[in-house]
Design an enzyme around this catalytic site. Structure first.
Site, PDB file in Angstrom:
ATOM      1  N   ARG A  77       0.824  -1.214   0.000  1.00  0.00           N
ATOM      2  CA  ARG A  77       0.000   0.000   0.000  1.00  0.00           C
ATOM      3  C   ARG A  77       0.859   1.264   0.000  1.00  0.00           C
ATOM      4  NH1 ARG A  77      -2.125  -0.144   4.544  1.00  0.00           N
ATOM      5  NH2 ARG A  77      -2.973  -2.222   4.847  1.00  0.00           N
ATOM      6  N   ASP A 204      -3.862  20.203 -13.603  1.00  0.00           N
ATOM      7  CA  ASP A 204      -4.123  18.896 -14.199  1.00  0.00           C
ATOM      8  C   ASP A 204      -3.506  18.903 -15.595  1.00  0.00           C
ATOM      9  OD1 ASP A 204      -5.193  16.647 -15.455  1.00  0.00           O
ATOM     10  OD2 ASP A 204      -7.087  16.766 -14.360  1.00  0.00           O
TER      11      ASP A 204
HETATM   12  C1  PLP Z   1      -9.816  11.212 -17.208  1.00  0.00           C
HETATM   13  C2  PLP Z   1      -9.291  12.397 -16.506  1.00  0.00           C
HETATM   14  C3  PLP Z   1      -8.929  12.337 -15.167  1.00  0.00           C
HETATM   15  C4  PLP Z   1      -9.196  11.129 -14.318  1.00  0.00           C
HETATM   16  O1  PLP Z   1      -8.508  10.022 -14.702  1.00  0.00           O
HETATM   17  P1  PLP Z   1      -9.020   8.509 -14.479  1.00  0.00           P
HETATM   18  O2  PLP Z   1      -7.723   7.781 -14.593  1.00  0.00           O
HETATM   19  O3  PLP Z   1      -9.993   8.213 -15.581  1.00  0.00           O
HETATM   20  O4  PLP Z   1      -9.633   8.442 -13.148  1.00  0.00           O
HETATM   21  C5  PLP Z   1      -8.379  13.463 -14.593  1.00  0.00           C
HETATM   22  N1  PLP Z   1      -8.211  14.597 -15.292  1.00  0.00           N
HETATM   23  C6  PLP Z   1      -8.559  14.697 -16.583  1.00  0.00           C
HETATM   24  C7  PLP Z   1      -8.354  15.973 -17.312  1.00  0.00           C
HETATM   25  C8  PLP Z   1      -9.114  13.601 -17.237  1.00  0.00           C
HETATM   26  O5  PLP Z   1      -9.491  13.715 -18.498  1.00  0.00           O
END
Ligand code: PLP
Length: 413
Positions: A77, A204
C-alpha cells in the site's frame, strides 16, 4: 500529540510560498533521456535481475532483515519497487521533486484534496474540469467532507481567480487545456494570483502531458495526471499520479494512500514505463494529426464550431502557443442538430470508435453532455461550452487522410 495524531505516519504538509524546490530527479538530462532512463539503471540491477527492462516486482510485502529495521517499502500500500521506478520517472518528466501514484487519476485527485483539506476549507477551480472531478467537487467533498469548491466566474481573467480565493482556500486547481472544451488557462497568471494569497496551485496536465506543457516550470506547485489517457496511450492501464514537493507527496502517501489503498499495481506501472518511452514521439504525432483534422473540421459546412488550441481562431490560441509546445491530440466539435445530430454522426463512424476515454493510439470519440458531464446543470454546461451537439474527438496515430474520410462521410451522411 493527540490520540488521533499518533495514527499519522508523517506531519501534514504545509504550503511554504518561500520554499525553494529541489531540482527534479535527473533534471540535467533532456526530456527524452529522462523518459528512458530515470529511476532504473540496468547496470545496478545486474546482481539481482540481470535485466535491461525494469522488472515487474509482483510482491506486496518485503522481508525484514532484522527485527529493528523496518524495510522500505514495508507493504504494497505504500509503494512497490516497480511503481517506485515509475514515480521517479514521472517526477523527472514533470520537473517536480517527487511523485505518488494511485489506482486512477480520479483517485489521485481525491487523495490529494483529502490530504490538503479539513471541514470548512475550500478549493478554488472553474467549470472547465473533467466529469468525475466535477462530481467530487459538487457532491462528494461538500456533502461528505464539508469541503466546498468555488467555481470562478471568468477563468480567462486572473482577477476572477483572485476574487474566489478566501482565507479558507487550501488549493487552486486548474485543468488546462480542459476536457472536453479545450479551454486554456494561463498557468503563470493564476500561479501569481494564488501565491500572492499564500495558496498553492495544482494543474491537471492530463490532456497536454509533460511532453507538451510544463506546469511546474510555469509556476504550479503540483501536477495531477491521469495515466489512463496519453501517458499510457492505448487504454490498457487505469492509473493516476500527483507530482509535487516531496513533503506533500509523502504526506499523501503516508497519511492517505497508505491507510486507504487504491494504489497502482506493479503490472500497470510496468506497462506505463514501456509506454512513456515513446511519449514525446506520440504527442508530436497526435498533435500533427489533430491539427490537420481540426483544420478540416473548421472548414466543413456541417460543423458548427471546433475547439482546438492549435487553431488560429481558438480564443486562447496565443496563450496556448506560449504555454504549450503543440496543440495536443484532443479536440471537440459541435455537430448540427443537437443531441440527435451528434448521435447520428457518431453512429455513422466506421473507423472512429465511440467509447469513454481519450489519449488512445486509435482515434476515439465520445458525447460529453450525456456521458461525462451529465451531472452539470444545463446552465453550467452552457457556461462551460458543452453544447448538446458536442463530440469529443481524441485524434489517434492513424494516417490523417483516413480519419478525414471517415469524418467527412459521417458528417455528410
Ligand atoms: C480522465 C481524466 C482524469 C481522471 O482520470 P481517471 O484515470 O480516468 O480516473 C483526470 N483529469 C482529466 C483531465 C481527465 O481527463
Amino acid at each position: 500529540m493527540t490520540d488521533k495524531d499518533q495514527f499519522f505516519m508523517r506531519e501534514a504538509w504545509e504550503y511554504d510560498p518561500g520554499a525553494k524546490p529541489k531540482p527534479a530527479p535527473d533534471a540535467h538530462l533532456g526530456f527524452n533521456t529522462r523518459a528512458l532512463h530515470t529511476g532504473f539503471d540496468p547496470l545496478k540491477s545486474v546482481k539481482d535481475f540481470r535485466s535491461f527492462v525494469p522488472p515487474i516486482t509482483q510482491s506486496m510485502t518485503y522481508p525484514y532483515e532484522r527485527f529493528e529495521e523496518i524495510p522500505y517499502p514495508v507493504y504494497g500500500r505504500t509503494q512497490t519497487p516497480t511503481t517506485a521506478v515509475l514515480e521517479e520517472r514521472l517526477a523527472a518528466l514533470e520537473g517536480g521533486e517527487a511523485c505518488v501514484t494511485a489506482g486512477s487519476g480520479s483517485q489521485a485527485l481525491f487523495d490529494l484534496i483529502f490530504t490538503l483539506t479539513r471541514p470548512g476549507d475550500n478549493v478554488v477551480t472553474s467549470l472547465n474540469i473533467y466529469g468525475e472531478g466535477y462530481k467530487q467537487a459538487t457532491a462528494i467533498f461538500p456533502e461528505r467532507c464539508g469541503v466546498d469548491f468555488h467555481f470562478v466566474d471568468d477563468p480567462a481573467d486572473p482577477a476572477s481567480w483572485d476574487a474566489a480565493i478566501d482565507d479558507k482556500t487550501k488549493l487552486v486547481w486548474v485543468e488546462t487545456p480542459s476536457n472536453p472544451c479545450l479551454f486554456v488557462t494561463d498557468i503563470a497568471a493564476v500561479a501569481d494570483v494564488a501565491h500572492a494569497k499564500g495558496v498553492p496551485l495544482l494543474v491537471d496536465n492530463t490532456t497536454a502531458t509533460a511532453a507538451l506543457q510544463k506546469p511546474i516550470a510555469l509556476g504550479a506547485d503540483m501536477v495531477l495526471l491521469s495515466i489512463t489517457k496519453f501517458l499510457c496511450g492505448n487504454a490498457s492501464v487505469l492509473g493516476g499520479a500527483v507530482v509535487g514537493p516531496e513533503a506533500l507527496v509523502e504526506d499523501v502517501r503516508w497519511n492517505t494512500t497508505e491507510f486507504v489503498g487504491a494504489v497502482l499495481q506493479p503490472f500497470e506501472a510496468w506497462l506505463t514505463l514501456q509506454f512513456l518511452e515513446t511519449l514525446s514521439l506520440r504527442m508530436e504525432r497526435h498533435s500533427a494529426n489533430a491539427q490537420r483534422v481540426a483544420e478540416f473540421l473548421a472548414g466543413h459546412p456541417r460543423v458548427e464550431h471546433v475547439n482546438y488550441p492549435g487553431l488560429v481562431g481558438h480564443p486562447q490560441h496565443e496563450l496556448a502557443q506560449r504555454q504549450m509546445r503543440a496543440g495536443g491530440g484532443m479536440l471537440s466539435f459541435v455537430a448540427p442538430g443537437g443531441m440527435a445530430g451528434a448521435g447520428a454522426v457518431i453512429d455513422r463512424f466506421q473507423l472512429i470508435t465511440h467509447a469513454v476515454t481519450f489519449g488512445t493510439s486509435r482515434t476515439i470519440c465520445m458525447h460529453p453532455p450525456t456521458i461525462t458531464h451529465e451531472h452539470m446543470t444545463p446552465e453550467e454546461r452552457a457556461k462551460a461550452g458543452i453544447d448538446d451537439g458536442l463530440i469529443r474527438l481524441s485524434v489517434g496515430l492513424e494516417d490523417p487522410d483516413d480519419l478525414i474520410t471517415d469524418l467527412d462521410q459521417a458528417l455528410s451522411g
